[in-house]
Write an enzyme that holds these catalytic residues in place. Sequence first.
Site, short mmCIF file in Angstrom:
data_model
loop_
_atom_site.label_atom_id
_atom_site.label_comp_id
_atom_site.label_asym_id
_atom_site.label_seq_id
_atom_site.Cartn_x
_atom_site.Cartn_y
_atom_site.Cartn_z
N GLN A 93 0.85 -1.19 0.00
CA GLN A 93 0.00 0.00 0.00
C GLN A 93 0.88 1.24 0.00
O GLN A 93 1.76 1.38 0.85
CB GLN A 93 -0.92 0.01 1.22
CG GLN A 93 -1.90 1.16 1.23
CD GLN A 93 -2.85 1.11 2.42
OE1 GLN A 93 -2.63 0.38 3.39
NE2 GLN A 93 -3.89 1.90 2.35
N THR A 94 0.64 2.15 -0.95
CA THR A 94 1.45 3.37 -1.05
C THR A 94 0.68 4.63 -0.66
O THR A 94 1.29 5.65 -0.36
CB THR A 94 2.02 3.54 -2.47
OG1 THR A 94 0.93 3.58 -3.40
CG2 THR A 94 2.97 2.40 -2.83
N VAL A 95 -0.64 4.59 -0.68
CA VAL A 95 -1.47 5.72 -0.27
C VAL A 95 -2.30 5.25 0.93
O VAL A 95 -3.03 4.26 0.80
CB VAL A 95 -2.39 6.21 -1.41
CG1 VAL A 95 -3.31 7.32 -0.93
CG2 VAL A 95 -1.57 6.66 -2.61
N HIS A 99 -8.22 1.61 -1.06
CA HIS A 99 -8.57 1.69 -2.47
C HIS A 99 -8.27 0.36 -3.15
O HIS A 99 -7.54 -0.47 -2.62
CB HIS A 99 -7.84 2.83 -3.18
CG HIS A 99 -6.34 2.68 -3.19
ND1 HIS A 99 -5.57 2.92 -2.07
CD2 HIS A 99 -5.49 2.31 -4.18
CE1 HIS A 99 -4.29 2.73 -2.38
NE2 HIS A 99 -4.22 2.34 -3.64
N HIS A 101 -7.30 -1.29 -7.09
CA HIS A 101 -6.91 -1.09 -8.48
C HIS A 101 -7.73 -2.03 -9.35
O HIS A 101 -7.82 -3.22 -9.06
CB HIS A 101 -5.43 -1.42 -8.69
CG HIS A 101 -4.49 -0.49 -8.01
ND1 HIS A 101 -3.86 0.53 -8.68
CD2 HIS A 101 -4.08 -0.42 -6.72
CE1 HIS A 101 -3.09 1.19 -7.83
NE2 HIS A 101 -3.21 0.63 -6.63
#
Length: 135
Positions: A93-95, A99, A101
């Site tokens: 997870q980068t944000v 969410h 994709h």
Amino acid sequence: MQPSVFTRIIRGELPAAKVFEDEHTFAFMDAGQVNPGHVLVAMKRQVETLLDLDDDEAAALFRTVARVARAVDAAFRPEGITVLQANRPAGWQTVPHVHVHVLPRHAGDGVELTWPRKEPPLDELRELAARIRVE
């Protein structure tokens, strides 16, 4: 908690190419298109991970994911679709805003995911299963 980049997009503070919106979710084109048609589906309420959603929110998120995936399939006719949801940095997870994709896929598109299978024996699988309590 500071507003995430996704919260700022949802609020209209940052530009985005919106695909879909309902009471709980917001879908928009990923600015880093891996393949044409790459969409992000986020919860409007800023929570960090899937683990922070209640059952109704999780259902709303994946209902929108399914709708978006069908729309991506109809629009782009990819050979496949990868649906990816990551939690916490070690989970990719980068944000820090939950969410999913929705990524149209084509043979040879360069997208890779390594999955080093361990294949433990059945008694070990049973021991692992016994540790998990789903309520």
